[in-house]
Design an enzyme around this catalytic site. Structure first.
Site, PDB file in Angstrom:
ATOM      1  N   CYS A 113       0.817  -1.229   0.000  1.00 27.92           N
ATOM      2  CA  CYS A 113       0.000   0.000   0.000  1.00 27.92           C
ATOM      3  C   CYS A 113       0.844   1.268   0.000  1.00 27.92           C
ATOM      4  O   CYS A 113       0.339   2.347  -0.326  1.00 27.92           O
ATOM      5  CB  CYS A 113      -0.953  -0.001   1.191  1.00 27.92           C
ATOM      6  SG  CYS A 113      -2.136  -1.350   1.117  1.00 27.92           S
ATOM      7  N   HIS A 247      -3.371   7.779   1.716  1.00 29.75           N
ATOM      8  CA  HIS A 247      -3.745   6.418   1.343  1.00 29.75           C
ATOM      9  C   HIS A 247      -5.144   6.159   1.898  1.00 29.75           C
ATOM     10  O   HIS A 247      -5.437   6.486   3.049  1.00 29.75           O
ATOM     11  CB  HIS A 247      -2.733   5.446   1.937  1.00 29.75           C
ATOM     12  CG  HIS A 247      -3.092   4.007   1.763  1.00 29.75           C
ATOM     13  ND1 HIS A 247      -3.523   3.495   0.564  1.00 29.75           N
ATOM     14  CD2 HIS A 247      -3.106   2.975   2.650  1.00 29.75           C
ATOM     15  CE1 HIS A 247      -3.778   2.201   0.724  1.00 29.75           C
ATOM     16  NE2 HIS A 247      -3.538   1.865   1.964  1.00 29.75           N
ATOM     17  N   ASN A 277      -9.845   0.140  -0.109  1.00 31.50           N
ATOM     18  CA  ASN A 277      -8.386   0.197  -0.122  1.00 31.50           C
ATOM     19  C   ASN A 277      -7.881  -0.437  -1.415  1.00 31.50           C
ATOM     20  O   ASN A 277      -7.948  -1.658  -1.570  1.00 31.50           O
ATOM     21  CB  ASN A 277      -7.852  -0.540   1.108  1.00 31.50           C
ATOM     22  CG  ASN A 277      -6.335  -0.473   1.209  1.00 31.50           C
ATOM     23  OD1 ASN A 277      -5.659  -0.093   0.248  1.00 31.50           O
ATOM     24  ND2 ASN A 277      -5.807  -0.848   2.354  1.00 31.50           N
TER      25      ASN A 277
END
Ligand code: COA
Length: 324
Positions: A113, A247, A277
């Site tokens: 990520c 993020h 996500n």
């Protein structure tokens, strides 16, 4: 001295939408739980024949259009991904072929990520050293292909998508483009977020495993420290930030960061509700949404931050666009 300017953005989301209610039909969860704990309402899901490189190419073409560059001007392609088309070659070379970017060198970056901030920092380093004048940095994931759809603690959290930016090395006003980056990793925490498969271990692809509470705690603490660091080395304060583009893992992590930086809602791009996500794709997807909605404008100071498996995390400060 050349600055590394961010001159274009693009994004692509697969067409299939999976709502929380859709998920609750095959796993023991409900819309209310997911919304309350994560802020997620829906996510996109790539079809089986849709590859990470396909999403990446669509985002990259849009970023090229937005920057005004021709594909043959691109001399470097970096794809941040954890869900490559195949073990090798790098997805970036597949993207290069599909785009027809014949003048580029191309490689992948794997920092889960945190992949986009890692790729941005790598691109900045290469370009500052004279390798690449026009670089495509892409975050692209088909993360849903890594999920165990029976595991409610992970399968509700992720989605698919791609985002891309064009970076150009140009003589420009000081303080434009990429201003500062910081990257960190701590492998002692590798077991709190990982995939239980791999080429040299099981020979299988595996599925995402996560200790959510631990990840949450580290995320808030480490992202805040990374953001302090980039502000400090740039002699800037959180008051200078026009947009926090974090993020998009969980609305509660984003809100905690917003609070630590003392930023109002009007200065934070939040897309987690409909993207979930998307790992390395999440920041460039959010960035593109900010630019396309007219919120982010040329000259705005953007604060980017991300954390993911490793643990690996980082933050960047970028003044978007070109001086007029
Ligand atoms: N639907 C319904 N209930 C669920 C559920 C779901 N999808 N997932 C877990 N639960 C249950 C658990 O089984 C547990 O039940 P129990 O108390 O009966 O044992 C309860 O909800 C609480 O679980 P817990 O894991 O403690 O919840 P939480 O408040 O920590 O929220 C996360 C879970 C995953 C949303 C949260 O920890 C988180 O977001 N962590 C960060 C994850 C992340 O961002 N990862 C990516 C970083 S890149």
């Amino acid at each position: 001295m050349k600055q590394i300017l961010m001159t274009g953005v693009g994004a692509y989301l697969p067409e299939t939408i999976l709502t929380n209610d859709d998920l609750s039909k095959f796993v023991d969860t409900d819309d209310n739980w997911i919304r309350q704990r994560t802020g997620i309402i829906s996510r996109r899901k790539a079809n089986p024949e849709e590859l990470t490189s396909d999403l990446a190419v669509k985002a990259a073409n849009q970023a090229l259009l937005s920057s005004g560059l021709n594909v043959l001007d691109i001399d470097c392609i970096i794809v941040a991904t954890t869900t490559p088309d195949c073990t090798f070659p790098a997805t970036a070379t597949i993207v290069q072929e599909k785009l027809g970017a014949l003048n580029a060198f191309a490689f992948d970056v794997q920092a889960v990520c945190a992949g986009f901030v890692y790729a941005l920092s790598v691109a900045n380093g290469l370009m500052s050293a004279g390798q690449g004048s026009n670089t495509l940095v892409i975050g692209a994931e088909t993360f849903t292909k890594l999920l165990d759809w029976r595991d409610r603690s992970t399968c509700v959290l992720f989605g698919d998508g791609a985002g891309a930016v064009v970076l150009q090395a140009e003589k420009s006003e000081e303080g434009y483009g990429i201003i500062a980056n910081t990257l960190h990793s701590d492998g002692r925490y590798k077991d709190i977020l990982y995939v239980d498969g791999g080429v040299s271990s099981t020979g299988t692809i595996g599925h995402v495993k996560m200790q959510g509470r631990d990840v949450f705690k580290h995320a808030v603490e480490k992202l805040a420290a990374a953001m302090d660091e980039v502000l400090h080395i740039s002699n800037l304060t959180s008051d200078d930030i026009d947009w926090l583009v974090p993020h998009q893992a969980n609305i509660r992590i984003i809100n905690a960061m917003q609070k630590k930086l003392n930023l109002p809602d009007e200065k934070v791009i939040k897309t987690v509700s409909h993207h979930a996500n998307t790992s390395a794709a999440s920041i460039p997807l959010a960035l593109t949404s900010g630019v396309e909605s007219g919120k982010i404008k040329s000259g705005h100071l953007l604060a980017l931050e991300a954390i993911g498996g490793g643990l690996s995390w980082g933050a960047s400060l970028v003044r978007y666009g070109r001086p007029v």
